[in-house]
Write a protein that holds these residues in place. Structure first.
Motif, short mmCIF file in Angstrom:
data_model
loop_
_atom_site.label_atom_id
_atom_site.label_comp_id
_atom_site.label_asym_id
_atom_site.label_seq_id
_atom_site.Cartn_x
_atom_site.Cartn_y
_atom_site.Cartn_z
N VAL A 1 31.76 34.55 71.12
CA VAL A 1 31.14 34.68 69.81
C VAL A 1 31.39 36.10 69.32
CG1 VAL A 1 28.91 35.08 70.96
CG2 VAL A 1 28.94 34.54 68.53
N ARG B 1 32.13 31.38 66.26
CA ARG B 1 32.34 31.02 67.67
C ARG B 1 33.73 30.42 67.87
NH1 ARG B 1 27.04 28.01 69.74
NH2 ARG B 1 28.28 28.04 71.65
N LEU C 1 31.13 38.52 72.51
CA LEU C 1 30.35 38.20 73.71
C LEU C 1 30.91 36.91 74.27
CD1 LEU C 1 27.69 38.58 75.48
CD2 LEU C 1 26.65 36.98 73.88
N VAL D 1 30.61 39.46 67.85
CA VAL D 1 29.42 40.29 67.66
C VAL D 1 29.68 41.29 66.53
CG1 VAL D 1 27.94 42.00 68.75
CG2 VAL D 1 28.74 40.03 70.07
N GLY E 1 29.22 36.38 64.34
CA GLY E 1 28.51 35.14 64.66
C GLY E 1 29.43 33.94 64.78
#
Lengths: 497, 102
Positions: B19, B8, B74, B21, B6
């Motif tokens: 981000v 970033r 991601l 994952v 989570g």
């Protein structure tokens, strides 16, 4: 990863695409993103730990869901159809909270301690007011995205916890980012307090597919809206599908824009899906199986599976129409016996799943094992090709003279009889056996003879599984998410005993 | 660099953002264009440019992974650099499209 990022990403790439509401006058991505920020900031300023929603389906749903995510507060949609006393009890459990409530429902929930009520119309005005629009929302570390109360068929409703990471994991692994074409539109008629209502929003937004809401389901309204809004995708529960087909047949109407129809929530009567495949040959049918605790879908029977099964004379392939297809490639699924041992093809047991999307948690209680496996409490089996057959809640298992009998297995056999439109099998109290097997049949035209039906079950299963009590009904009781209300039938049948 | 799920990150050399994952099994440096990525809220170091062999580009909405450590990210914003973990270029996760079930 937070759910709000799903919207931020799409709004960045396609700011002008209409994403919410009608082709004519709906919101585009950048407007939605602005409303989400304004509405979220406005709700957060009202105080409380949770953001509750009580009301009918509508475009406010995505705004509140993403707004809550953006300000780091759990979103808690409640079932407005509950009796007032139950609804108020659930609402009290969310305190301290701010609740967005349909204007005409406010009076039902006034005066619950620790809950700040705002009307849906006031919320809508706040979303559209640029004065509420902060430049950037502060970063937050919140973890819980959604709390969903289970229907509580066996006691007080439990609050299932869905964290941001479970929902986003489901979305990014099962949907292609911006994979939808501009003309695609999804019709949402599943209720907002159901997992399918949540996942429809998240996957629709991430895929870039316009979301169109039907506030309350009637088959006529569904068909009208599908035609008017050129709906390409929709999800229905089995009872809805049968009623939609009736309307189409009566009106001699087709759904030329519809490309894909998914269904789930309960077993689909065989005659209904066969009729659907015949009447709507241009539509891709998808059967989806999932649970609240697994962030929605864990297995799908896809369009090709449907076409192959309906065209096949091989009973093993044809019966796939009654399966929920194969597990998603992103997770693990096993059938296990009573001692937790993994079972092979054809063996009946409990469905277990493991994967990033599996939350398996209730408020104050973890239901997932330390190694990540979650026991679904659904009975089922896998065939030799990996197709999953779900036989219903293990709570519904009938214990007759010490033998465990799964109602789903008997229902599947009876559903194959041409004169059976729908069927429910359940256990009734029995002095001799503890429980005995009862079948409630909805006939497809003329009533079949119960001797024939009994002979069918006996030939496919065995005599102990053959219903001893037979009843006929015009319809079976389902809730609005397609779950058969066995306890209602049980109460009725026990009373007349 | 703590690559928590989570968390970033943004590129120091281009507009790319990512981000996490799935975190790497062992600590590592997430890089873009050959330079460590920086936390989203942090200041970018000035004057860095992408290494020539790390300029393949990042596509938004795509998932990239590192086989060795199990890490997956991601891409939340596109850019011109390419992603790597400790110098190992990340691979694009070719997702099999699933039929729409919602």
């Amino acid at each position: 990863m937070h759910t709000s990022l799903l919207l931020d990403m799409t709004a960045d790439v396609l700011p002008d695409r209409t994403i919410l509401g009608s082709l004519d006058g709906g919101l585009c991505f950048s407007d939605l993103a602005a409303q989400v920020r304004a509405g979220g900031a406005w709700l957060k300023a009202k105080g409380g730990d949770n953001i509750v929603f009580i009301g009918v389906n509508g475009p406010a749903l995505p705004t509140i869901l993403f707004g809550a995510g953006a300000v780091g507060m759990p979103f808690v949609p409640l079932n407005y159809r509950l009796p007032d006393v139950d609804l108020r009890k659930l609402l009290a459990r969310t305190a301290p909270a701010v609740a967005v409530v349909d204007d005409d429902m406010l009076a039902r929930v006034e005066g619950v301690e620790g809950v700040n009520l705002v009307s849906r119309s006031a919320f809508a005005a706040a979303c559209a007011d640029p004065g509420n629009h902060p430049g950037e929302l502060p970063e937050h570390d919140a973890d819980i995205a959604v709390l969903l109360f289970t229907s509580g068929t066996t006691g007080d409703p439990k609050a299932a916890v869905l964290r941001h990471r479970h929902l986003t994991s489901y979305v990014i692994s099962s949907v292609e980012f911006m994979g939808s074409e501009e003309e695609e539109a999804a019709l949402i008629s599943v209720p907002p307090y159901h997992i399918a209502g949540i996942s429809a929003i998240l996957t629709g937004i991430y895929g870039g597919r316009r979301l169109v809401y039907l506030d309350a389901f009637t088959p006529e309204a569904w068909v009208d809206l599908a035609v008017k809004e050129k709906i390409s995708h929709a999800m229905v529960v089995p009872t809805m599908l049968g009623r939609v087909l009736d309307v189409l047949e009566k009106r001699g109407q087709a759904l030329p824009h519809l490309r894909a129809l998914s269904y789930g929530g309960g077993p689909m009567p065989h005659p209904v899906i066969e009729r659907a495949l015949q009447m709507l040959p241009h539509v891709d049918f998808v059967n989806a199986y999932g649970l609240t605790e697994t962030s929605s879908t864990v297995a799908v029977l896809g369009p090709e599976d449907h076409r192959i099964a309906i065209a096949s004379d091989d009973p093993v392939i044809r019966r796939r129409l009654t399966s929920v297809g194969q597990p998603l490639p992103t997770l693990e699924l096993e059938i296990r016996g009573p001692d937790g041992e993994a079972l092979g093809p054809g063996q009946h047991g409990e469905v277990y799943v493991r994967g990033d999307q599996v939350a398996g948690e209730y408020l104050h209680r973890k239901a997932i094992q330390d190694d990540g496996w979650f026991a679904t409490n659904d009975g089922g089996w896998l065939d030799e090709h990996g197709y999953l057959y779900v036989e219903g809640r293990l709570d519904d298992v009938i214990v007759r003279g010490g033998e465990n009998i799964s109602p789903g297995e008997i229902e599947d056999v009876l559903r194959d009889h041409p004169a059976v439109m729908d069927v429910a099998v359940l256990g009734l109290p029995d002095r001799e056996w503890g429980e005995r097997v009862a079948a409630v049949i909805v006939a497809n035209g003329e009533r079949p003879s119960t001797d024939d039906l009994a002979a069918l079950v006996k030939s496919k299963l065995r005599s102990t599984k053959t219903p001893e009590t037979w009843e006929f009904r015009d319809a079976l009781p389902y809730n609005e998410t397609g779950k058969l209300l066995r306890r209602v039938l049980r109460a009725e049948l026990t009373k007349t005993d | 660099m703590e690559l928590k799920p989570g968390s970033r990150w943004k590129s120091a050399v281009c507009t790319a953002e990512a981000v996490v994952v799935r975190p790497p099994k062992t600590p590592g440096d997430l890089q873009c264009g050959g330079h460590p990525m920086v936390p989203l809220a942090a200041e970018k170091p000035a004057g860095l440019t992408a290494a020539a062999d790390m300029s393949g580009g990042v596509a938004v909405g795509k998932r990239y992974f590192d086989e060795e450590s199990g890490m997956e990210v991601l891409a939340s914003k596109p850019g011109t650099g390419s992603l790597a973990l400790d110098g190992r270029p990340l691979q694009l996760r070719e997702a099999k499209a699933l039929p729409s079930s919602d």
